[in-house]
Design an enzyme around this catalytic site. Sequence first.
Site, PDB file in Angstrom:
ATOM      1  N   ARG A  49      50.964  20.953 -64.532  1.00  0.00           N
ATOM      2  CA  ARG A  49      52.403  20.782 -64.568  1.00  0.00           C
ATOM      3  C   ARG A  49      53.057  21.931 -63.844  1.00  0.00           C
ATOM      4  O   ARG A  49      52.408  22.859 -63.407  1.00  0.00           O
ATOM      5  CB  ARG A  49      52.877  20.714 -66.015  1.00  0.00           C
ATOM      6  CG  ARG A  49      52.240  21.799 -66.916  1.00  0.00           C
ATOM      7  CD  ARG A  49      53.130  22.464 -67.901  1.00  0.00           C
ATOM      8  NE  ARG A  49      54.334  22.973 -67.332  1.00  0.00           N
ATOM      9  CZ  ARG A  49      54.471  24.171 -66.756  1.00  0.00           C
ATOM     10  NH1 ARG A  49      53.422  24.969 -66.613  1.00  0.00           N
ATOM     11  NH2 ARG A  49      55.655  24.562 -66.313  1.00  0.00           N
ATOM     12  N   ASP A 228      63.358  21.805 -61.112  1.00  0.00           N
ATOM     13  CA  ASP A 228      62.497  20.738 -60.613  1.00  0.00           C
ATOM     14  C   ASP A 228      63.117  20.047 -59.412  1.00  0.00           C
ATOM     15  O   ASP A 228      62.412  19.421 -58.614  1.00  0.00           O
ATOM     16  CB  ASP A 228      62.225  19.735 -61.733  1.00  0.00           C
ATOM     17  CG  ASP A 228      61.333  20.359 -62.795  1.00  0.00           C
ATOM     18  OD1 ASP A 228      61.864  21.078 -63.664  1.00  0.00           O
ATOM     19  OD2 ASP A 228      60.105  20.160 -62.720  1.00  0.00           O
ATOM     20  N   ASN A 238      66.172  20.649 -64.572  1.00  0.00           N
ATOM     21  CA  ASN A 238      65.118  21.498 -65.105  1.00  0.00           C
ATOM     22  C   ASN A 238      64.766  20.999 -66.489  1.00  0.00           C
ATOM     23  O   ASN A 238      65.393  20.071 -67.015  1.00  0.00           O
ATOM     24  CB  ASN A 238      65.569  22.962 -65.131  1.00  0.00           C
ATOM     25  CG  ASN A 238      64.388  23.912 -65.326  1.00  0.00           C
ATOM     26  OD1 ASN A 238      63.409  23.868 -64.591  1.00  0.00           O
ATOM     27  ND2 ASN A 238      64.478  24.757 -66.338  1.00  0.00           N
TER      28      ASN A 238
END
Length: 340
Positions: A49, A228, A238
């Site tokens: 991740r 992100d 995010n």
Amino acid sequence: MKALIAASIKYQDNQLLILDQYLLPHEQVWHECESIREMIHLIQSLQIRGAPAIGIAASILIAMLAERGTSKMELTQAISDCRAARPTAVNLMNCMDAMQQALEQSEFVDALVITAESIFEQDRLMCDAMATFGAQLINDGDNLLTHCNTGALATAGVGTALGVFLHAHQAGKNIHVWVDETRPLLQGGRLTAYELGNWKIDYTLICDNMAASLMAKGKVDKIFVGADRIAANGDFANKVGTYNLAVLANFHNVEFYVVAPVTTLDIDCESGTHIPIEQRASSEVTGVSGSFGSCQWAPKQAKVYNPAFDVTPANLVTGWVLDTGVYYPQDVLNGCLKTL
Ligand SMILES: CSC[C@H]1O[C@H](OP(=O)(O)O)[C@H](O)[C@@H]1O
């Protein structure tokens, strides 16, 4: 392809290993990844991740498959499938688009290898640049706060927001970090606590709902988070709970910085309202699971809302720390992100 070694990704001698972040911090388990199906599962289960890391890992796999003789047609499908593995972190799409461009070249195997190596090395350099710019914003004695995990585990280098803390610490600045545990998947309590502990950076773990009272008591000087996807107007997505912090920071006059490489920019996305937000399984909220086992505490019939991310509007951001510099609201309002 040359050896590519990072905290959660290891490629060497035609073998790709992925550190299972779902089992950290208590178990260090490396999974060999040899197929797109395996990579997509690792990404969707958050065993790997972090916005940069998922794009980097997928790119290395594609290049490895190309070196193993996978056909151009299969590689095209593989890139398309990887691109869709998670919808919010734009780094994954940017990396897959770069790999698709390489695939269209006549010597596509070499082009894919060069591109994957470049994506890896560029991320390491971008991490160092962000850390250098961001550390200049930190004063000796600062009480900092962060959310989720943005360290070496999430990138090919030292990380984004956590990399800023590491450089400040290495420069001799005495810092303390409040670490949001970050429900529901506890990336803060499991991964950020693990990384800051390894780096000997002073931290205190808190539940996400404790940040407000700390700010009310004047115990938080600056907040640094990752991203992100950053839209052209500076809004950004995010980990869910980031927007909470931004609103609280604004109310309590706490500086709020987002730290991300330019590979997180999506200038085709006009504003945060256009950023797709990944919805995840109910079981992540009704209970918990990990290396410690699992348990479900909520009623089986409980309805659940589980967005993996939220969007913070640009007007709540003090500064954007990118690998190309620190940008302030006036810069962003003038469209500087579209020029990077
Ligand atoms: C430098 S990682 C950026 C970003 O990715 C994380 O999400 P996830 O743990 O779901 O991959 C988190 O939002 C970080 O801030």
